[in-house]
Design a protein around this motif. Structure first.
Motif, PDB file in Angstrom:
ATOM      1  N   UNK A 248      -1.591  -8.521  -5.116  1.00  8.30           N
ATOM      2  CA  UNK A 248      -0.406  -7.739  -5.459  1.00  8.30           C
ATOM      3  C   UNK A 248      -0.495  -7.212  -6.885  1.00  8.30           C
ATOM      4  N   UNK A 249      -1.030  -8.019  -7.795  1.00  6.38           N
ATOM      5  CA  UNK A 249      -1.168  -7.575  -9.183  1.00  6.38           C
ATOM      6  C   UNK A 249      -2.101  -6.370  -9.279  1.00  6.38           C
ATOM      7  N   UNK A 250      -3.228  -6.419  -8.549  1.00  5.35           N
ATOM      8  CA  UNK A 250      -4.160  -5.291  -8.591  1.00  5.35           C
ATOM      9  C   UNK A 250      -3.512  -4.015  -8.057  1.00  5.35           C
ATOM     10  N   UNK A 251      -2.595  -4.153  -7.090  1.00  2.13           N
ATOM     11  CA  UNK A 251      -1.926  -2.959  -6.556  1.00  2.13           C
ATOM     12  C   UNK A 251      -0.930  -2.385  -7.558  1.00  2.13           C
ATOM     13  N   UNK A 252      -0.286  -3.239  -8.357  1.00  2.00           N
ATOM     14  CA  UNK A 252       0.775  -2.796  -9.265  1.00  2.00           C
ATOM     15  C   UNK A 252       0.269  -2.358 -10.626  1.00  2.00           C
ATOM     16  N   UNK A 253      -0.939  -2.746 -11.000  1.00  2.00           N
ATOM     17  CA  UNK A 253      -1.456  -2.445 -12.338  1.00  2.00           C
ATOM     18  C   UNK A 253      -1.432  -0.950 -12.649  1.00  2.00           C
ATOM     19  N   UNK A 254      -1.906  -0.040 -11.765  1.00  2.00           N
ATOM     20  CA  UNK A 254      -1.863   1.387 -12.125  1.00  2.00           C
ATOM     21  C   UNK A 254      -0.452   1.883 -12.404  1.00  2.00           C
ATOM     22  N   UNK A 255       0.562   1.355 -11.673  1.00  2.00           N
ATOM     23  CA  UNK A 255       1.929   1.792 -11.923  1.00  2.00           C
ATOM     24  C   UNK A 255       2.417   1.396 -13.301  1.00  2.00           C
TER      25      UNK A 255
ATOM     26  N   UNK B  43      11.639  -3.948 -14.832  1.00  2.00           N
ATOM     27  CA  UNK B  43      11.143  -4.623 -13.633  1.00  2.00           C
ATOM     28  C   UNK B  43      11.918  -5.891 -13.300  1.00  2.00           C
ATOM     29  N   UNK B  44      12.526  -6.521 -14.293  1.00  2.00           N
ATOM     30  CA  UNK B  44      13.164  -7.823 -14.057  1.00  2.00           C
ATOM     31  C   UNK B  44      14.680  -7.772 -14.090  1.00  2.00           C
ATOM     32  N   UNK B  45      15.281  -6.651 -14.456  1.00  2.00           N
ATOM     33  CA  UNK B  45      16.732  -6.592 -14.573  1.00  2.00           C
ATOM     34  C   UNK B  45      17.375  -6.429 -13.202  1.00  2.00           C
ATOM     35  N   UNK B  46      18.557  -7.039 -13.037  1.00  2.00           N
ATOM     36  CA  UNK B  46      19.401  -6.868 -11.836  1.00  2.00           C
ATOM     37  C   UNK B  46      18.649  -7.192 -10.550  1.00  2.00           C
ATOM     38  N   UNK B  47      17.981  -8.333 -10.526  1.00  2.00           N
ATOM     39  CA  UNK B  47      17.325  -8.755  -9.288  1.00  2.00           C
ATOM     40  C   UNK B  47      18.376  -9.192  -8.275  1.00  2.00           C
ATOM     41  N   UNK B  48      18.111  -9.072  -6.960  1.00  2.00           N
ATOM     42  CA  UNK B  48      19.107  -9.455  -5.951  1.00  2.00           C
ATOM     43  C   UNK B  48      19.493 -10.919  -6.099  1.00  2.00           C
TER      44      UNK B  48
ATOM     45  N   UNK C 259       3.557   2.844  -2.489  1.00  3.97           N
ATOM     46  CA  UNK C 259       2.613   3.415  -3.449  1.00  3.97           C
ATOM     47  C   UNK C 259       3.214   3.398  -4.851  1.00  3.97           C
ATOM     48  N   UNK C 260       2.342   3.284  -5.846  1.00  2.00           N
ATOM     49  CA  UNK C 260       2.767   3.269  -7.246  1.00  2.00           C
ATOM     50  C   UNK C 260       2.096   4.434  -7.971  1.00  2.00           C
ATOM     51  N   UNK C 261       2.699   4.914  -9.048  1.00  2.00           N
ATOM     52  CA  UNK C 261       2.057   6.003  -9.806  1.00  2.00           C
ATOM     53  C   UNK C 261       0.779   5.528 -10.479  1.00  2.00           C
TER      54      UNK C 261
ATOM     55  N   UNK D 175       6.945  -2.548  -6.857  1.00  2.72           N
ATOM     56  CA  UNK D 175       6.309  -1.260  -6.561  1.00  2.72           C
ATOM     57  C   UNK D 175       7.351  -0.164  -6.397  1.00  2.72           C
ATOM     58  N   UNK D 176       8.465  -0.503  -5.735  1.00  2.00           N
ATOM     59  CA  UNK D 176       9.525   0.490  -5.572  1.00  2.00           C
ATOM     60  C   UNK D 176      10.103   0.897  -6.925  1.00  2.00           C
ATOM     61  N   UNK D 177      10.338  -0.064  -7.802  1.00  2.00           N
ATOM     62  CA  UNK D 177      10.905   0.262  -9.111  1.00  2.00           C
ATOM     63  C   UNK D 177       9.931   1.066  -9.962  1.00  2.00           C
ATOM     64  N   UNK D 178       8.655   0.746  -9.900  1.00  2.00           N
ATOM     65  CA  UNK D 178       7.683   1.501 -10.697  1.00  2.00           C
ATOM     66  C   UNK D 178       7.631   2.962 -10.268  1.00  2.00           C
ATOM     67  N   UNK D 179       7.807   3.207  -8.967  1.00  2.00           N
ATOM     68  CA  UNK D 179       7.746   4.591  -8.485  1.00  2.00           C
ATOM     69  C   UNK D 179       9.080   5.313  -8.650  1.00  2.00           C
ATOM     70  N   UNK D 180      10.197   4.618  -8.347  1.00  2.00           N
ATOM     71  CA  UNK D 180      11.503   5.285  -8.362  1.00  2.00           C
ATOM     72  C   UNK D 180      12.047   5.493  -9.768  1.00  2.00           C
TER      73      UNK D 180
END
Length: 297
Positions: free
Chosen positions: A199-206, A224-229, A164-166, A241-246
């Motif tokens: 996926x974009x529609x799910x992330x837009x509110x966050x 969102x783009x820094x320190x990717x694995x 879930x995203x904020x 989504x995890x980064x937007x929420x955490x």
């Protein structure tokens, strides 16, 4: 009685010997003992088959001697005998062509496809025998060498939903449009962050929630783009989504609007015309006693 003993009849002229046959002094002799345990009855139609190779005959006898359920695949037989997988596979094909062997594909209760090998000691009787109740008629099975075994496709587990995203407090259209544009451009920073429309529609509110908290678009993009694995991103939408929420920043501090200046309280003055009290910065006449020209001024 005869005056002398008769001479022995020559072997070729013996009355019990068929004409044209000669006595054999060599050849195969049998020293047989009756089996009472651990024996297999094999028909001469297999043991003296006129078209099967010696390897196929021997392999057919071996298969008929095995107990039910014993492994009879090429790998097991090649480990048992020195002839090798290629020659054993060819011998199995001979037995299969003459009806001494059937190989069928069956499905186990767990859904796996396995090969079942059936050894037939009398192919002619099996061809003419009617199938029993509930038994399928024998069918030629696909050859293992020409059609490799393919395990059944396992059903894919349902895809795990995205975290879930904020959500923004006031999802204004302009705010959502800016968030959509930001997500659509992430793949320019890193090609691994190419997102689908779903996926974009799910992330837009966050993303909109971040922008609503006075976070600049460039700062959101960096978060969102820094320190990717380094080993890669398996599911970029789940990571974003995890980064937007955490990493959601706190709301901006409350800024009270500047208070309006208090109204000016002029001192009381006595009107020079009617002696009535009124408030004014300096002495003079009240509103009623002022001439029209002064009011206009």
């Amino acid at each position: 009685m005869p005056p002398h003993a008769r001479a022995r009849v020559a072997g070729d002229k013996h009355p019990n010997r068929r004409p044209g046959t000669a006595r054999r002094t060599g050849g195969l002799q049998h020293d047989n003992t009756r089996h009472t345990t651990r024996f297999t009855v094999v028909g001469n139609h297999l043991a003296q088959h006129g078209e099967l190779s010696l390897l196929a005959i021997g392999l057919g006898v071996h298969l008929q001697s095995l107990p039910k359920g014993a492994p009879a695949d090429i790998k097991t037989l090649a480990a048992r005998f020195p002839e090798g997988a290629t020659r054993i596979a060819a011998a199995l094909r001979e037995l299969e062509a003459h009806g001494y062997l059937r190989r069928e594909r069956v499905r186990t209760p767990t859904g796996r496809i396995v090969t079942r090998t059936i050894s037939c000691n009398q192919p002619a009787a099996a061809r003419h025998r009617a199938p029993a109740v509930g038994e399928e008629p024998p069918r030629p099975a696909a050859r293992e060498e020409s059609t490799p075994h393919r395990p059944p496709r396992e059903k894919r587990a349902p895809r795990k939903p995205l975290p879930a995203v904020p959500s923004p407090a006031y999802p204004a259209p302009a705010l959502l449009e800016a968030a959509t544009g930001l997500l659509a451009g992430l793949h320019r920073r890193d090609p691994r962050l190419l997102l689908s429309a779903c996926d974009t529609a799910h992330l837009v509110p966050g993303v909109a929630a971040w922008l609503e908290r006075d976070v600049a678009p460039a700062a959101v993009r960096r978060a969102l783009t820094a320190d990717l694995p380094p080993e890669g991103v398996r599911r970029p939408a789940a990571l974003l989504a995890h980064r937007l929420a955490a990493q959601l920043p706190p709301p901006p501090p409350f800024r009270a609007s500047a208070a309006a200046p208090p109204p000016v309280r002029h001192p009381w003055q006595d009107c020079d015309g009617c002696d009535r009290a009124f408030r004014a910065p300096r002495p003079g006449r009240c509103r009623d006693c002022r001439p029209d020209s002064q009011e206009a001024a």
